[in-house]
Design a protein around this motif. Structure first.
Motif, PDB file in Angstrom:
ATOM      1  N   UNK A 187      81.384  14.374  58.183  1.00  0.00           N
ATOM      2  CA  UNK A 187      81.181  15.413  59.186  1.00  0.00           C
ATOM      3  C   UNK A 187      81.464  14.863  60.568  1.00  0.00           C
TER       4      UNK A 187
ATOM      5  N   UNK B   7      81.431  38.040  53.282  1.00  0.00           N
ATOM      6  CA  UNK B   7      81.548  38.256  51.835  1.00  0.00           C
ATOM      7  C   UNK B   7      81.647  36.954  51.056  1.00  0.00           C
ATOM      8  N   UNK B  10      79.565  31.894  46.125  1.00  0.00           N
ATOM      9  CA  UNK B  10      79.798  30.561  45.565  1.00  0.00           C
ATOM     10  C   UNK B  10      79.238  30.545  44.149  1.00  0.00           C
ATOM     11  N   UNK B  50      76.154  24.142  53.226  1.00  0.00           N
ATOM     12  CA  UNK B  50      77.171  23.164  52.844  1.00  0.00           C
ATOM     13  C   UNK B  50      78.574  23.768  52.919  1.00  0.00           C
ATOM     14  N   UNK B  53      79.493  23.626  56.464  1.00  0.00           N
ATOM     15  CA  UNK B  53      79.789  22.261  56.884  1.00  0.00           C
ATOM     16  C   UNK B  53      81.113  21.768  56.329  1.00  0.00           C
ATOM     17  N   UNK B  57      83.029  24.405  49.048  1.00  0.00           N
ATOM     18  CA  UNK B  57      83.986  25.467  49.356  1.00  0.00           C
ATOM     19  C   UNK B  57      83.560  26.740  48.658  1.00  0.00           C
ATOM     20  N   UNK B  58      83.557  27.866  49.367  1.00  0.00           N
ATOM     21  CA  UNK B  58      83.157  29.118  48.727  1.00  0.00           C
ATOM     22  C   UNK B  58      84.129  29.487  47.604  1.00  0.00           C
ATOM     23  N   UNK B  59      83.611  30.183  46.601  1.00  0.00           N
ATOM     24  CA  UNK B  59      84.478  30.665  45.529  1.00  0.00           C
ATOM     25  C   UNK B  59      85.327  31.814  46.053  1.00  0.00           C
ATOM     26  N   UNK B  60      84.700  32.680  46.891  1.00  0.00           N
ATOM     27  CA  UNK B  60      85.476  33.709  47.570  1.00  0.00           C
ATOM     28  C   UNK B  60      84.796  34.020  48.891  1.00  0.00           C
ATOM     29  N   UNK B  61      85.517  34.761  49.761  1.00  0.00           N
ATOM     30  CA  UNK B  61      84.987  35.059  51.081  1.00  0.00           C
ATOM     31  C   UNK B  61      85.528  34.077  52.099  1.00  0.00           C
ATOM     32  N   UNK B  71      87.514  28.190  56.194  1.00  0.00           N
ATOM     33  CA  UNK B  71      87.003  28.250  54.822  1.00  0.00           C
ATOM     34  C   UNK B  71      87.391  27.048  53.976  1.00  0.00           C
ATOM     35  N   UNK B  72      88.633  26.619  54.085  1.00  0.00           N
ATOM     36  CA  UNK B  72      89.086  25.545  53.211  1.00  0.00           C
ATOM     37  C   UNK B  72      89.315  24.224  53.943  1.00  0.00           C
TER      38      UNK B  72
ATOM     39  N   UNK C   8      89.006  41.229  47.420  1.00  0.00           N
ATOM     40  CA  UNK C   8      88.251  40.225  46.677  1.00  0.00           C
ATOM     41  C   UNK C   8      89.112  39.586  45.592  1.00  0.00           C
ATOM     42  N   UNK C  11      91.054  37.019  47.324  1.00  0.00           N
ATOM     43  CA  UNK C  11      90.213  35.880  47.625  1.00  0.00           C
ATOM     44  C   UNK C  11      89.993  35.031  46.373  1.00  0.00           C
ATOM     45  N   UNK C  12      89.768  35.699  45.255  1.00  0.00           N
ATOM     46  CA  UNK C  12      89.540  34.966  44.014  1.00  0.00           C
ATOM     47  C   UNK C  12      90.769  34.154  43.647  1.00  0.00           C
ATOM     48  N   UNK C  14      93.101  32.985  45.610  1.00  0.00           N
ATOM     49  CA  UNK C  14      93.271  31.843  46.483  1.00  0.00           C
ATOM     50  C   UNK C  14      92.316  30.734  46.065  1.00  0.00           C
ATOM     51  N   UNK C  15      91.099  31.157  45.767  1.00  0.00           N
ATOM     52  CA  UNK C  15      90.094  30.181  45.402  1.00  0.00           C
ATOM     53  C   UNK C  15      90.459  29.458  44.106  1.00  0.00           C
ATOM     54  N   UNK C  18      92.844  26.740  44.755  1.00  0.00           N
ATOM     55  CA  UNK C  18      92.248  25.551  45.371  1.00  0.00           C
ATOM     56  C   UNK C  18      91.272  24.882  44.423  1.00  0.00           C
ATOM     57  N   UNK C  19      90.579  25.729  43.643  1.00  0.00           N
ATOM     58  CA  UNK C  19      89.616  25.133  42.731  1.00  0.00           C
ATOM     59  C   UNK C  19      90.331  24.256  41.717  1.00  0.00           C
TER      60      UNK C  19
END
Lengths: 288, 362, 314
Positions: A187, B7, B10, B50, B53, B57-61, B71-72, C8, C11-12, C14-15, C18-19
């Protein structure tokens, strides 16, 4: 076992306690004697005139025969080369073991990846590697790859058999360092690699010392691998080197042999006294 | 700077299925605002933090800081400060080196670093501790160092992850104003995560309550206390916790009333206001401060169990047909063990909740 | 509603990319960190064992490496060798004798070390010294102490009538094996000690205090508190010692080279002799493979008995 217990019960508490103390410290004295006497014998004769060693039997050194002459063995002949080879191989093994186990231990503690558990088990299998079983086939492999008679070849072999313990120890140790310290550094803008150097490595010092100690013990102690993988008389390490000299009958001065043995024993003696906490900690991990 | 979470969801993969840690959370933290995220453990508040910070990383939103989509982004590129629950001072560095580390990474010249560290240390009253090792400091001093470490970096978002949960009550009270002064000093959006509702109430501009990964309510402390959106918020905020009673809504001459414990309490509401709930069951919520102890002839029948005198007031526990009920009584109150009493709910302070959804209806 | 769904889904998507990348890159980085270890294992352990099996199918004179494929005849030859079965028997003897002796002495030293209040640091250092002194030094001192001319133990033994005045004890048919076991145990007992000591020190003092209050005797405290606590570690130590001693080459070779007349020729010694003195590299590799099979059985017992996998996920 039951007889002394019964008779103890008839004795007063004080007597029993005194008997216990006598047995305790008697045992301590006995095993101290058994361990230290050979070492004393080595040191005493290392400082005794080499002629006197084989002619006059003496329990204690006497002023007439005390000498430093035996240590001149380190200035001539093949022995100095052997000692230097041992030192080089040991340092090489320590460096390689610490570097590899530090990175691997960090990876295992911090990255999630599939089959990590299987890998850990595979790692433990390394305890079963025996130098003689591996050494025999390695002989031809090393000679094909040009590693036979090369110190680096021995370093690689010794490092491999040090791995199971070293990686396990680093892994377990790094797990005890809170992840939040690294996160805090990320951080603050530090990269993963920089965080590893600035935050993780300084905190693993005890584990590094323990790993280095065990790598030292393995490398300094090695005979089998060196005997097989460094067959040439000029390139070998101390253990096979001196044994071959004795075998060929070219070396029978016990005074000289004890002198060089004494020198080779000094580093382990120092480590045993000053770094025993690290050794104990290391063994604690090893038993897990 | 403004932090905008929109939105955000996680989801974690667990051995036995998927766990939705945060469920469609939207929240804005304005520049200079101190927002506290509060809730029981496992409610998703730390996951939210987190994600802000960059440690997760969020799953979506999306998460944006001003107009920048972060976000990423990895944590290194977010310019946030985070105070950890376990403080996370580097044990192998002195206090000064700890505070200096972020600036060093950022390439700030040495004399500038020294200057800002000494300034921060003075503000935090740790000026004489700079050359010590963290292990030799007390818990409170370590917290101050951690604060200082964040302060010198002048972050654009300041995050706190339950930083005081390991401290004793006295130290907490001592540190709260320090935290507030430091965050005022920086003047950036502050996201403060805690499970301690008292901390949330005393420090924040706004409190956001989470449960089960979902945002329940967000508003100024007074508002969430007085007007909880549902029974969860009502129970979670306030000490001792709100008491609930199963009741039945009745209408008498157009005025709404609730029947419970064999008598009725008429409400300051017309029957129309409770449209749809008349002649149906509801849950009545009243804070223990608004229940009075009377003779057995009045109110809800109750058997006295014990008193906990706190000095300035007493918490008295009663057993009723609705379960155990805590009542805040007068400091001198001393009930008879096993004695019969009546509990009277203060009419103007009763709140009604839907028994199924928990939503507050009045 | 429609637009929300579209958003959404986007968003999914994209995730999920990255996931997948994130997971992949984390796994890749994880494997990269352990790659050097894997390479070392492959190079120094897996390849040699595979190679040993391959080479065991050939007749290979070491000095003129001309490989002649002979199938399993090396194994047939090994199993028909009288010296193989005698080496197996002597190896078993050496293993059992060493393990029992090391267990008893090592445990005894550990218990003493744990209880004494004076000189503990010094005595721990003494114990570690034996562990850290290189085997070759142990051997050199032993050879010196058993020297027929001036060896202190030789003189002591011959005065006690254990062996003749001109008999080199390590070259004596009767004494060679017991002495090799004793000298080995001087160094390796400490292994059991250190192993146990860490565990002993981890037993909280309050257990003993509680037992004392109940009036337990020292023996009862040892039997009911100490022993159950260190049993697991002792078992591991015994198993590891047994495996290590079965494969011990260095100390035996340096002390006796397997002599006199094969009295201390265990399997590792026999394999070494076959390869480098009798020039039958293929045959020696067949022996190495047989030793490896014994190792694998030992490893299997180790994993079955202590299930290290349990530790793995902690």
């Amino acid at each position: 076992m039951s007889a002394p217990t019964e008779s103890e019960q008839r004795l007063s508490y004080e007597t029993r306690d005194r008997l216990y103390q006598v047995a305790l410290y008697g045992s301590a004295a006995l095993f101290t004697f058994i361990i230290l006497f050979p070492i004393y014998w080595m040191v005493q004769n290392a400082f005794t005139d080499s002629q006197a060693v084989i002619t006059e039997f003496a329990w204690f050194p006497s002023p007439e025969t005390v000498t430093l002459e035996n240590f001149s063995v380190l200035t001539a002949g093949a022995v100095p080369t052997y000692v230097i080879n041992t030192i080089v191989v040991t340092i090489g093994t320590i460096v390689l073991v610490v570097a590899v186990s530090l990175v691997a231990g960090y990876g295992m503690a911090r990255f999630r990846f599939k089959y990590k558990e299987s890998f850990a088990q595979f790692l433990l299998l390394g305890y079963m590697f025996s130098p003689i079983v591996l050494g025999l086939p390695l002989y031809l492999i090393w000679s094909e790859t040009g590693l036979l008679n090369a110190r680096i070849g021995l370093v690689i072999a010794l490092s491999a058999i040090s791995m199971p313990f070293a990686v396990w120890l680093m892994w377990k140790y790094i797990q005890t360092i809170p992840e939040s310290m690294e996160e805090s550094a990320w951080i603050a803008g530090a990269s993963r690699w920089r965080t590893f150097w600035d935050v993780v490595v300084p905190q693993t010092k005890p584990a590094i010392v323990a790993c280095a100690l065990f790598a030292f013990a393995i490398a300094w102690n090695d005979f089998t691998f060196a005997q097989i993988l460094l067959p040439s008389q000029d390139s070998t390490t101390f253990a096979p080197g001196i044994m071959r000299l004795i075998d060929q009958g070219g070396y029978t001065s016990w005074g000289d042999i004890m002198a060089v043995s004494f020198l080779m024993t000094i580093p382990p003696l120092l480590f045993a006294y000053f770094l025993q906490e690290y050794l104990l900690k290391g063994f604690e991990v090893r038993t897990r | 700077m403004t932090v905008n979470i929109s939105n955000m969801t996680r989801v974690f993969d667990a051995p036995d299925g998927r766990i939705v840690a945060v469920d469609d959370l939207s929240l804005t933290i304005d520049d200079g605002e101190f927002l506290t995220l509060v809730g029981p453990s496992g409610c998703g508040k730390t996951t939210t933090l987190r994600c802000v910070a960059g440690l997760d990383t969020p799953t979506s939103g999306t998460i944006t800081v001003d107009d920048r989509d972060v976000t990423n982004l990895p944590p290194q590129e977010r310019d946030v400060a985070l105070l950890f629950q376990d403080i996370a001072l580097y044990p192998h560095m002195t206090v000064r080196e700890n505070m200096e580390y972020g600036l060093k990474i950022a390439g700030v010249p040495e004399d500038e670093r020294r200057e800002s560290i000494e300034e921060a240390a003075d503000l935090l009253q740790i000026g004489d501790q700079l050359d010590k090792m963290p292990a030799s400091l007390s818990g409170g001093q370590q917290q101050r160092v951690a604060l200082g470490r964040s302060l010198v970096r002048d972050p654009s978002v300041f995050l706190f992850d339950e930083p005081m949960s390991d401290l004793d009550a006295k130290l907490k009270r001592e540190l709260r104003p320090v935290v507030q002064r430091i965050t005022d000093e920086i003047g950036c959006p502050v996201l403060y995560v805690t499970h301690d509702q008292e901390e949330a109430m005393t420090m924040s501009d706004r409190v956001a309550i989470m449960d089960g990964g979902e945002l329940q309510q967000a508003g100024p402390p007074k508002e969430v206390y007085d007007e909880p959106t549902n029974d969860f918020v009502g129970e979670f905020i306030g000490q001792p916790a709100m008491e609930f009673f199963d009741a039945h809504v009745e209408s008498a001459n157009g005025t709404a009333a609730v029947a419970l414990g064999g008598h009725t309490i008429s409400l300051d509401a017309s029957a129309d206001q409770l449209e749809g709930y008349v002649d149906r069951d509801v849950r009545v919520g009243v804070r223990p401060q608004h229940i009075t102890v009377a003779d057995a002839t009045e109110g809800i029948e109750a058997e006295h169990v014990l008193d906990e005198p706190l000095g300035d007031e007493t918490h008295s526990l009663f057993e009723t047909e609705y379960g155990n009920v805590t009542v805040v009584t007068h400091a001198d109150f001393d009930g008879d063990d096993g004695g019969e009493y009546g509990l009277v709910l203060e009419r103007s302070e009763t709140q009604l909740f839907d028994p199924a959804s928990g939503v507050r209806i009045f | 509603m429609a637009s929300e769904t579209v958003e959404s889904t986007a968003a999914t998507d994209r995730r999920s990319v990255t996931e997948r990348l994130g997971l992949d890159s984390e796994a890749i980085r994880g494997w990269l960190t352990v790659l050097p270890v894997i390479l070392l294992y492959l190079f120094v352990a897996v390849t040699p064992i595979a190679f040993a099996f391959y080479a065991s199918l050939f007749e290979i004179p070491l000095l003129a490496p001309e490989w002649t494929f002979t199938g399993f005849s090396n194994y047939v030859e090994v199993l028909n060798m009288g010296s193989f079965w005698s080496a197996l028997w002597l190896g078993g003897l050496f293993m059992v004798g060493s393990t029992v002796l090391q267990l008893l002495v090592g445990l005894w030293i550990a218990l003493v070390l744990n209880k004494i209040s004076y000189g503990q640091r010094f005595l721990t250092a003494v114990a570690f010294t034996a562990y850290l002194v290189p085997t070759v030094i142990v051997v050199l001192i032993a050879l010196f102490m058993f020297d027929v001319e001036i060896g202190v133990l030789h003189i002591a033994g011959s005065n006690l009538g254990l062996w003749g005045e001109r008999t080199f004890a390590l070259g004596d048919q009767t004494w060679a094996m017991p002495l090799v076991v004793l000298i080995g145990s001087w160094k390796f007992s400490i292994f059991v000690t250190i192993f146990t000591l860490a565990q002993l020190r981890a037993i909280p003092e309050r257990f003993y205090e509680a037992a004392k209050i109940c009036g337990a005797s020292r023996w009862e405290m040892f039997r009911d508190i100490t022993l159950p606590r260190i049993m697991g570690v002792l078992l591991i130590a015994v198993l590891l010692r047994a495996i290590f001693m079965f494969n011990k080459f260095d100390i035996i070779w340096m002390l006796t080279e397997g002599g006199p007349a094969g009295a201390t020729t265990t399997l590792p010694i026999l394999a070494y002799r076959t390869a480098f003195l009798e020039n039958s590299y293929g045959l020696a590799n067949a022996m190495a493979v047989i030793m490896f099979i014994f190792l694998a059985i030992g490893a299997y017992c180790y994993f079955r008995a202590f299930n290290p996998a349990k530790e793995v996920d902690t």
